[in-house]
Design a protein around this motif. Structure first.
Motif, mmCIF file in Angstrom:
data_model
loop_
_atom_site.group_PDB
_atom_site.id
_atom_site.type_symbol
_atom_site.label_atom_id
_atom_site.label_comp_id
_atom_site.label_asym_id
_atom_site.label_seq_id
_atom_site.Cartn_x
_atom_site.Cartn_y
_atom_site.Cartn_z
ATOM 1 N N ALA A 4 67.601 12.902 -16.230
ATOM 2 C CA ALA A 4 68.257 14.245 -16.716
ATOM 3 C C ALA A 4 69.558 13.967 -17.340
ATOM 4 O O ALA A 4 70.134 14.786 -18.062
ATOM 5 N N ALA A 5 70.098 12.667 -17.240
ATOM 6 C CA ALA A 5 71.227 12.127 -17.811
ATOM 7 C C ALA A 5 70.957 12.720 -19.388
ATOM 8 O O ALA A 5 72.011 12.454 -20.004
ATOM 9 N N ALA A 6 70.055 12.506 -19.488
ATOM 10 C CA ALA A 6 69.391 12.629 -21.002
ATOM 11 C C ALA A 6 68.994 14.040 -21.379
ATOM 12 O O ALA A 6 68.637 14.323 -22.410
ATOM 13 N N ALA A 7 69.257 14.969 -20.836
ATOM 14 C CA ALA A 7 68.778 16.383 -21.294
ATOM 15 C C ALA A 7 69.456 16.450 -22.594
ATOM 16 O O ALA A 7 68.536 17.136 -23.338
ATOM 17 N N LEU A 8 70.633 16.060 -22.859
ATOM 18 C CA LEU A 8 71.309 16.512 -24.085
ATOM 19 C C LEU A 8 72.306 15.178 -24.422
ATOM 20 O O LEU A 8 72.932 15.015 -23.840
ATOM 21 N N ALA A 9 72.129 14.768 -25.600
ATOM 22 C CA ALA A 9 72.868 13.833 -26.174
ATOM 23 C C ALA A 9 73.954 14.498 -27.073
ATOM 24 O O ALA A 9 74.260 15.443 -27.331
ATOM 25 N N VAL A 10 74.824 13.513 -27.318
ATOM 26 C CA VAL A 10 76.009 14.010 -27.587
ATOM 27 C C VAL A 10 76.701 13.085 -28.762
ATOM 28 O O VAL A 10 76.345 12.658 -29.631
ATOM 29 N N ALA A 11 77.827 12.726 -28.729
ATOM 30 C CA ALA A 11 78.829 12.117 -29.358
ATOM 31 C C ALA A 11 78.198 11.227 -30.271
ATOM 32 O O ALA A 11 77.274 11.065 -30.740
ATOM 33 N N GLY A 12 79.324 10.922 -31.056
ATOM 34 C CA GLY A 12 79.223 10.317 -32.520
ATOM 35 C C GLY A 12 78.209 9.150 -32.493
ATOM 36 O O GLY A 12 77.519 9.318 -33.531
ATOM 37 N N GLN A 193 65.149 19.052 -10.251
ATOM 38 C CA GLN A 193 65.253 20.483 -10.099
ATOM 39 C C GLN A 193 64.545 21.129 -11.507
ATOM 40 O O GLN A 193 63.801 22.114 -11.776
ATOM 41 N N LEU A 194 65.074 20.367 -12.749
ATOM 42 C CA LEU A 194 64.878 20.679 -14.071
ATOM 43 C C LEU A 194 62.990 20.557 -14.302
ATOM 44 O O LEU A 194 62.335 21.281 -15.009
ATOM 45 N N ARG A 195 62.650 19.387 -13.772
ATOM 46 C CA ARG A 195 61.362 19.002 -13.979
ATOM 47 C C ARG A 195 60.433 19.972 -13.148
ATOM 48 O O ARG A 195 59.333 20.388 -13.578
ATOM 49 N N ALA A 196 60.863 20.526 -11.847
ATOM 50 C CA ALA A 196 59.932 21.173 -11.081
ATOM 51 C C ALA A 196 59.948 22.409 -11.475
ATOM 52 O O ALA A 196 58.814 23.196 -11.281
ATOM 53 N N GLU A 197 60.882 23.271 -12.078
ATOM 54 C CA GLU A 197 60.954 24.547 -12.318
ATOM 55 C C GLU A 197 61.690 24.683 -13.778
ATOM 56 O O GLU A 197 62.709 25.208 -13.958
ATOM 57 N N PRO A 198 60.840 24.041 -14.893
ATOM 58 C CA PRO A 198 61.124 24.373 -16.241
ATOM 59 C C PRO A 198 61.441 25.836 -16.637
ATOM 60 O O PRO A 198 62.323 26.060 -17.730
ATOM 61 N N SER A 199 60.954 26.571 -16.433
ATOM 62 C CA SER A 199 60.824 28.004 -16.955
ATOM 63 C C SER A 199 61.933 28.861 -15.996
ATOM 64 O O SER A 199 62.115 30.091 -16.426
ATOM 65 N N VAL A 200 62.593 28.220 -14.969
ATOM 66 C CA VAL A 200 63.580 28.917 -14.232
ATOM 67 C C VAL A 200 65.090 28.905 -15.015
ATOM 68 O O VAL A 200 65.675 27.776 -15.311
ATOM 69 N N ALA A 201 65.607 30.023 -15.051
ATOM 70 C CA ALA A 201 67.016 30.003 -15.676
ATOM 71 C C ALA A 201 68.002 29.605 -14.833
ATOM 72 O O ALA A 201 68.053 29.989 -13.664
#
Length: 430
Positions: A4-12, A193-201
């Motif tokens: 999950a470190a990875a769900a979102l990348a970033v910087a320059g 948690q994200l992998r187990a329930e991807p449709s849960v807000a």
């Protein structure tokens, strides 16, 4: 790195972040190669100080119209290059916009927004822009600073007592990632948690509950952390009594007439968001595998809502480009704060291993030209926008994949739209 470190990348330099795990369900699609094409840091301003506005209600924003399209010869060359790059890099779909200093503009599209249904990318198709959302959140917070609601160097713990933040953390430190707050996405528990329930807000409270130990004491270093922008969103809500989604719409989307932009999880898109695709092999080959959770949220509900103010927005390249021009070349925020948002990067860059990151802004050259903007990356969606102050030119490139850096496309399109001149700046040619 945990997944999950990875769900979102970033910087320059596109540091951390792509969701490497497998989120069921997925559906294989055709190879993207089978998709047919469709029609130096700015000078610091350490003396810049925020000014308060006597009227806290945001007024109309002066937005330069994009006007007519660019010269036909430029349009042809830009579209040909976009089509060729999409094919060579194996990208399912891409959308790009350039706003020229003379008021003309160009938007090009190529490929598919949805590979399974063969739905083409259109100029109005919104894409998940991931971390570019941070600049939108920064715009709201900097407007509140300009209105005197809070100061850049004011502490935030008193406004958010339930979070039990270090009492030394300031607004500035959240904006430029020097707060020391741990990135909650870098957690095996969050990944599971994200992998187990991807449709849960997710709620911001759930994201904050996953924050680990600080990287360092506030102001003692630099570390990119999505947590900073979740906190900034909560701060804006605390200061105004409104939701962040409502604030972004009222203070950014509506004044700038961003018709495609939505805050995912809180708003519905007027047209489908381009689907997100991962690949089992490197570019350009391999079948595109879609991230889905049964909803219209891209890439999927859990990760988008978990990131909140750090990554929830979807928009077209035209709207992203218009935002960037208004943010760093217009008056979306007060000029002293606009200058400070860029100048702050020089201060942050003094920290070891820090990238030149200002107040919601990545500040580093594009092909030797001064530039400011942001990039974003979810697994399955990668984007970039840059405003070039010396040329008053803005360029945004959005894609629905994450294995190829869209900066490659941005650089090639920029070379056509504004070739380097003898003065060292671009010179628009037909």
């Amino acid at each position: 790195m945990p997944l999950a470190a990875a769900a979102l990348a970033v910087a320059g330099l596109m540091l951390a972040a792509t969701m490497d795990g497998t989120f069921p369900p997925v559906r294989p699609a055709a190879s993207p190669n089978q998709v047919a094409a469709t029609p130096a840091l700015p000078t610091p301003r350490p003396d810049a100080t925020p000014t308060s506005s006597p009227d806290p209600t945001p007024g109309p924003i002066a937005v330069r119209p994009t006007g007519p399209t660019a010269h036909p010869r430029i349009i042809i060359r830009l579209q040909e290059r976009l089509d060729r790059l999409r094919d060579e890099l194996g990208i399912p779909g891409v959308q790009a916009t350039i706003l020229f200093p003379d008021g003309t503009s160009w938007t090009g599209v190529s490929g598919l927004a949805d590979v399974v249904s063969a739905m083409p990318v259109t100029p109005g198709t919104p894409f998940a822009i991931a971390s570019i959302s941070k600049s939108f959140t920064a715009a709201v917070v900097l407007q509140l600073v300009g209105e005197g609601r809070i100061g850049l160097d004011d502490t935030v713990a008193g406004h958010l007592p339930t979070l039990k933040l270090d009492p030394r953390i300031t607004v500035r430190q959240l904006l430029d990632h020097t707060s020391g707050l741990n990135d909650f996405l870098i957690s095996r528990a969050v990944d599971s948690q994200l992998r187990a329930e991807p449709s849960v807000a997710w709620t911001e409270s759930r994201s904050m509950a996953a924050v680990g130990k600080p990287y360092f004491r506030p102001g003692a270093g630099w570390h990119y952390s999505n947590t900073n922008y979740v906190v900034l969103g909560l701060l804006a809500e605390s200061l105004t009594g409104e939701t962040l989604s409502a604030l972004v719409r009222a203070r950014v989307f509506l004044p700038l007439d961003l018709t495609s932009a939505i805050y995912q999880g809180a708003e519905e898109a007027t047209s489908p968001v381009a689907r997100a695709y991962r690949f089992a092999v490197g570019p350009p080959g391999g079948a595109a595998i879609e991230w889905i959770d049964g909803s219209a949220i891209v890439p999927f509900t859990a990760v988008v809502t978990a990131t909140a103010g750090a990554g929830s927005i979807a928009a077209s390249s035209t709207d992203v480009a218009r935002f960037a021009r208004a943010m760093w070349g217009g008056d979306l925020i007060p000029k002293p704060l606009r200058d400070e948002s860029i100048a702050d990067a020089a201060r942050v860059y003094l920290f070891r291993n820090a990238l030149p990151y200002g107040l919601g802004a990545q500040v580093y050259p594009v092909d030797g030209r001064r530039a400011v903007g942001h990039s974003g990356r979810f697994n399955g969606a990668r984007s970039i926008v840059r405003y070039l102050p010396d040329e008053d030119l803005t360029i945004a490139v959005l894609t629905n994949q994450s294995r190829v850096d869209p900066a490659i496309i941005l650089s090639d399109l920029l070379a056509i739209a504004s070739p380097p001149s003898r003065s060292g700046h671009g010179a628009i040619r037909d």
